[in-house]
Scaffold this active site. Structure first.
Site, PDB file in Angstrom:
ATOM      1  CG  HIS A   1      12.822 -20.816 -16.774  1.00 31.56           C
ATOM      2  ND1 HIS A   1      12.562 -21.727 -15.727  1.00 31.56           N
ATOM      3  CD2 HIS A   1      13.236 -19.709 -16.113  1.00 31.56           C
ATOM      4  CE1 HIS A   1      12.030 -21.136 -15.169  1.00 31.56           C
ATOM      5  NE2 HIS A   1      11.795 -20.115 -15.346  1.00 31.56           N
ATOM      6  CD  GLU A   2      14.536 -16.513 -17.766  1.00 34.56           C
ATOM      7  OE1 GLU A   2      13.461 -15.565 -17.664  1.00 34.56           O
ATOM      8  OE2 GLU A   2      15.169 -16.912 -16.291  1.00 34.56           O
TER       9      GLU A   2
ATOM     10  CG  HIS B   1       9.436 -17.222 -18.179  1.00 35.62           C
ATOM     11  ND1 HIS B   1       8.137 -17.654 -17.329  1.00 35.62           N
ATOM     12  CD2 HIS B   1      10.141 -17.637 -17.043  1.00 35.62           C
ATOM     13  CE1 HIS B   1       8.132 -18.385 -16.467  1.00 35.62           C
ATOM     14  NE2 HIS B   1       9.867 -17.818 -16.421  1.00 35.62           N
TER      15      HIS B   1
ATOM     16  CD  GLU C   1       9.407 -18.515 -12.854  1.00 40.20           C
ATOM     17  OE1 GLU C   1      10.760 -19.086 -12.720  1.00 40.20           O
ATOM     18  OE2 GLU C   1       9.882 -17.712 -13.302  1.00 40.20           O
TER      19      GLU C   1
END
Length: 294
Positions: free
Chosen positions: A131-132, A135, A205
């Site tokens: 997930h990071e 980003h 997100e």
């Protein structure tokens, strides 16, 4: 669609800043000053955002020798995503959370708390790191830093105008803006800026969740991690400056229904439902790294 919405919200935020400058500093000169200030704040957030965020959470760099398992996990996911290996930091707190920062993939850092390392099994920790990295891939870290900086500048400018209004600093000639209009502007502009900033954060997100599902091929792992992290936040909130909460994978503090509108993240349940829907549509998830995001 999410990319378009993000660009539109950033444009709206910048327009709000310039409009506020036009109203409060005065006419075209104020608008020009607003454009200049927006450019300076964006440049500062572009260059210094990673250092500020890491310092705010007292993140400590770790070497491969200090955290070999974590390093292998990040390296494997970075290779799969065709990303440079980011710097790795650990935040010395028992609270469970994670964030990414940096102006571009070549200057990125991923930070995890000691609490999240202790809390999550490997597959869920891998999903959080994916997930990071999503980003980082989408340059959300820069987008969120710019949004936060402009929103902060709007609040600062409105506060200065408020002082001038209450203490008689505004000119009272015929060309001056209406004091009632100024009062409404300085009251509503920071609220509008905050709502726009949070809208950007929530949009990014959802996008990062989808990227993590694609990168790992395991949407349920991230869904399970989000459940654990929300329960953990209720017992042990993440300490730190609230201004940096949009960077975290989940809210630093638990939220109730009434506060959701001003939350930096979508509701955990909404994120989980989207991930489980992705699991049902697994055909096409296992593709070359992030190919669907290009």
């Amino acid at each position: 669609m999410n990319q378009f919405r993000t660009v539109a919200l950033l444009g709206l935020l910048s327009a709000l800043f310039i409009t506020l400058s036009y109203w409060l500093i005065g006419g075209p000169t104020g608008a020009v000053i607003g454009v200049g200030l927006a450019a300076l704040t964006n440049l500062g957030s572009w260059y210094y955002s990673d250092r500020i965020a890491l310092a705010a959470y007292r993140a400590q760099p770790v070497s491969r020798a200090q955290a070999p398992g974590l390093y292998r996990m990040v390296q494997r996911l970075s290779d799969r995503a065709n990303l440079p290996m980011p710097a790795i930091y650990v935040v010395p707190t028992p609270a469970a959370n994670a964030f990414a920062t940096g102006r571009d993939p070549q200057h990125a850092a991923v930070a995890v708390t000691q609490g999240i390392i202790n809390l999550l099994p490997d597959d869920e920790l891998e999903a959080v790191i994916a997930h990071e990295l999503s980003h980082v891939y989408n340059r959300d870290t820069l987008t969120q830093a710019v949004a936060a900086t402009i929103a902060g500048a709007i609040s600062f400018l409105a506060q200065m105008a408020s002082y001038s209004l209450w203490f008689g600093g505004m000119s009272q000639d015929d060309d001056s803006p209406n004091p009632l209009g100024i009062l409404l502007t300085v009251t509503l502009a920071p609220i509008a800026a905050t709502v726009i900033q949070l809208g950007i954060s929530r949009t990014r997100e959802f996008e990062a969740d989808a990227g993590a599902a694609q990168l790992t091929g395991n949407p349920r792992a991230l869904a399970n991690a989000l459940r654990r992290l929300e329960r953990s936040a209720q017992q042990l909130p993440m300490p730190g400056n609230p201004a940096f909460e949009p960077l975290l994978i989940t809210n630093a503090l638990p939220r109730n229904t009434l506060s959701h509108f001003f939350s930096t993240h979508p509701s955990t349940e909404a994120r989980i439902q989207r991930l489980l829907k992705l699991e049902q549509e697994r055909v096409g998830l296992r593709m070359p790294a992030f190919s669907r995001l290009r």
